[in-house]
Scaffold this motif. Structure first.
Motif, short mmCIF file in Angstrom:
data_model
loop_
_atom_site.label_atom_id
_atom_site.label_comp_id
_atom_site.label_asym_id
_atom_site.label_seq_id
_atom_site.Cartn_x
_atom_site.Cartn_y
_atom_site.Cartn_z
N GLY A 10 -116.30 -9.61 -12.18
CA GLY A 10 -117.33 -8.82 -11.51
C GLY A 10 -117.34 -9.02 -10.00
N LEU A 11 -118.20 -8.28 -9.34
CA LEU A 11 -118.25 -8.30 -7.88
C LEU A 11 -118.69 -9.66 -7.35
CD1 LEU A 11 -118.07 -6.88 -5.16
CD2 LEU A 11 -120.39 -6.00 -5.53
N ASP A 12 -119.73 -10.25 -7.92
CA ASP A 12 -120.25 -11.52 -7.40
C ASP A 12 -119.20 -12.63 -7.45
OD1 ASP A 12 -122.73 -10.43 -6.82
OD2 ASP A 12 -123.59 -10.97 -8.75
N SER A 13 -118.52 -12.76 -8.57
CA SER A 13 -117.54 -13.85 -8.68
C SER A 13 -116.32 -13.59 -7.79
CB SER A 13 -117.11 -14.07 -10.14
OG SER A 13 -116.62 -12.89 -10.74
N THR A 14 -115.99 -12.31 -7.58
CA THR A 14 -114.87 -11.98 -6.68
C THR A 14 -115.23 -12.32 -5.25
OG1 THR A 14 -114.21 -10.16 -8.15
CG2 THR A 14 -113.32 -10.16 -5.92
N LEU A 15 -116.44 -11.96 -4.83
CA LEU A 15 -116.88 -12.28 -3.47
C LEU A 15 -117.01 -13.78 -3.25
CD1 LEU A 15 -119.61 -9.51 -2.98
CD2 LEU A 15 -117.33 -9.58 -1.93
N ALA A 16 -117.49 -14.49 -4.27
CA ALA A 16 -117.62 -15.95 -4.16
C ALA A 16 -116.25 -16.58 -3.89
CB ALA A 16 -118.23 -16.52 -5.43
N MET A 17 -115.23 -16.10 -4.59
CA MET A 17 -113.88 -16.62 -4.37
C MET A 17 -113.40 -16.31 -2.95
SD MET A 17 -111.76 -16.11 -7.91
CE MET A 17 -111.55 -14.34 -7.71
N LYS A 18 -113.68 -15.08 -2.49
CA LYS A 18 -113.25 -14.68 -1.15
C LYS A 18 -113.86 -15.57 -0.08
CE LYS A 18 -111.50 -11.91 2.03
NZ LYS A 18 -110.08 -12.07 2.44
N LEU A 19 -115.13 -15.93 -0.23
CA LEU A 19 -115.79 -16.80 0.75
C LEU A 19 -115.11 -18.15 0.85
CD1 LEU A 19 -119.52 -15.97 -0.09
CD2 LEU A 19 -118.31 -15.36 2.02
N ILE A 20 -114.58 -18.64 -0.25
CA ILE A 20 -113.90 -19.94 -0.25
C ILE A 20 -112.44 -19.80 0.20
CG2 ILE A 20 -113.24 -21.90 -1.70
CD1 ILE A 20 -116.27 -21.58 -1.08
N LEU A 21 -111.78 -18.76 -0.25
CA LEU A 21 -110.41 -18.51 0.19
C LEU A 21 -110.33 -18.35 1.70
CD1 LEU A 21 -109.53 -16.02 -2.65
CD2 LEU A 21 -108.15 -18.05 -2.16
N ASP A 22 -111.35 -17.72 2.29
CA ASP A 22 -111.36 -17.50 3.74
C ASP A 22 -111.49 -18.80 4.52
OD1 ASP A 22 -111.01 -14.80 3.50
OD2 ASP A 22 -113.09 -14.25 3.93
N GLN A 23 -111.83 -19.87 3.83
CA GLN A 23 -111.90 -21.17 4.49
C GLN A 23 -110.63 -22.00 4.26
OE1 GLN A 23 -115.56 -23.28 4.74
NE2 GLN A 23 -116.82 -21.54 4.07
N GLY A 24 -109.57 -21.32 3.81
CA GLY A 24 -108.28 -21.97 3.68
C GLY A 24 -108.11 -22.81 2.43
N ILE A 25 -108.96 -22.56 1.43
CA ILE A 25 -108.92 -23.34 0.19
C ILE A 25 -108.30 -22.49 -0.91
CG2 ILE A 25 -110.34 -24.46 -1.58
CD1 ILE A 25 -112.36 -25.06 0.70
#
Length: 325
Positions: A10-25
């Motif tokens: 879903g959208l929420d879990s996809t966005l949550a991943m993006k927020l962490i990926l954007d921090q180089g993790i």
């Protein structure tokens, strides 16, 4: 640095991943199938979401574990229907923690939004699942992080808390804004997803466990068809359309006969193998009533390899007393 994300597609879990990926993790998107969701039908969609944000997808099956540990004896009870949401989430987090340790990851994330679902995402419930899964401090909820206590990932400086969100409630405005900003395409509108939250599915589950032990192999039987309970206790499942007939025809479950009509188009059906002679006769009559068979005309049905002759009811109204859904 690596994180394991509880991922629904879903959208929420996809966005949550993006927020962490954007921090180089690095993020591993973990989809956990209990058997009551739609994982098999949505695998392509989940892969698309992961590809768009740059996460790896892993799907694991916990059907047996879920039935044994959660479904029929939830410590925190059921929701409005047959959904043990708090216990289910705790189980998923416990499983995710096992994967985290096996993968050498450092923390967990989920797409949960504070207050979005009244039973399972209020502040007390969010803390309860952490306590039950022994994940307190390990689980970061990026979508509502600024409204929650800092987690290990934040206090150790692995994740910049200021770059996370503080979303609460059911409004999707901020999520839609974020999706637009990152160019996320073909994401899904929010939905229940889990069959156990559906009132009608709950009725079928309660009926099933009244008469039989529920096993993993019974899960597919519950998903399609018109369900009836015959007078001597046999379960009858009758396909309602071409799609359901094809689905039921492919099921392998030694508790049930496969029944089809000969010489006249009809629904594919399942009947409990412990059905009495009277219930078998009644099943044949019911099945023919969902064809274009003529009243008082005899037709042949095949119960696996056994032939039976029958005629239909004069009207479908006569079947209503046996129908669950």
């Amino acid at each position: 640095m690596k994180a394991i994300a509880l991922f629904s597609g879903g959208l929420d879990s996809t966005l949550a991943m993006k927020l962490i990926l954007d921090q180089g993790i690095e993020v591993l998107a973990l989809n956990i199938s209990t058997g009551f969701g739609s994982t098999k039908d949505r695998q392509d969609h989940m892969q698309s979401m992961c590809d768009q944000v740059g996460a790896e997808l892993m799907i694991i099956d916990i059907e047996s574990e879920f039935l044994q540990d959660v479904l029929f004896s939830p410590k925190h009870g059921y929701g409005k229907n047959f959904n043990p949401c708090i216990d289910c989430h705790a189980k998923m987090f416990a499983v995710a923690k096992r994967i985290m340790e096996a993968e050498g990851a450092s923390f967990l994330i989920s797409g949960e939004v504070l207050g979005q679902r009244p039973m399972s995402q209020n502040k007390d419930a969010l803390q309860t699942v952490l306590n039950e899964s022994n994940c307190d401090g390990l689980l970061l909820r990026p979508m509502s992080a600024k409204l929650l206590e800092p987690t290990i990932a934040e206090t150790k400086g692995w994740v910049d808390r200021e770059l996370l969100e503080g979303i609460s409630g059911r409004s999707r405005d901020r999520q839609l804004q974020l999706a637009k900003e990152i160019g996320l395409a073909d994401f899904e509108s929010p939905g229940g997803g889990c069959l156990l939250t559906d009132e009608n599915f709950g009725k079928k589950m309660r009926d099933f466990i009244k008469y039989d032990k529920f096993e993993v192999k019974d899960i597919p039987v519950m998903k399609f068809g018109r369900h009836l309970r015959l007078p001597d206790g046999a379960k009858l499942v009758v396909g309602r359309n071409k799609e359901e007939n094809a689905y039921l025809q492919e099921l392998a479950n030694d508790k049930f006969y496969h029944i089809r009509t000969l010489g006249i188009p009809g629904p594919h059906s399942l009947l409990s193998k412990n059905a009495s002679v009277e219930d078998k006769k009644l099943a044949a009559k019911v099945i023919l009533t969902y064809t274009k068979a003529q009243a008082e005309t005899t037709y042949t049905l095949l119960f696996d390899k056994e032939e039976m002759q029958s005629s239909p009811y004069a009207s479908r109204q006569e079947i209503e007393t046996f129908t669950i859904l």
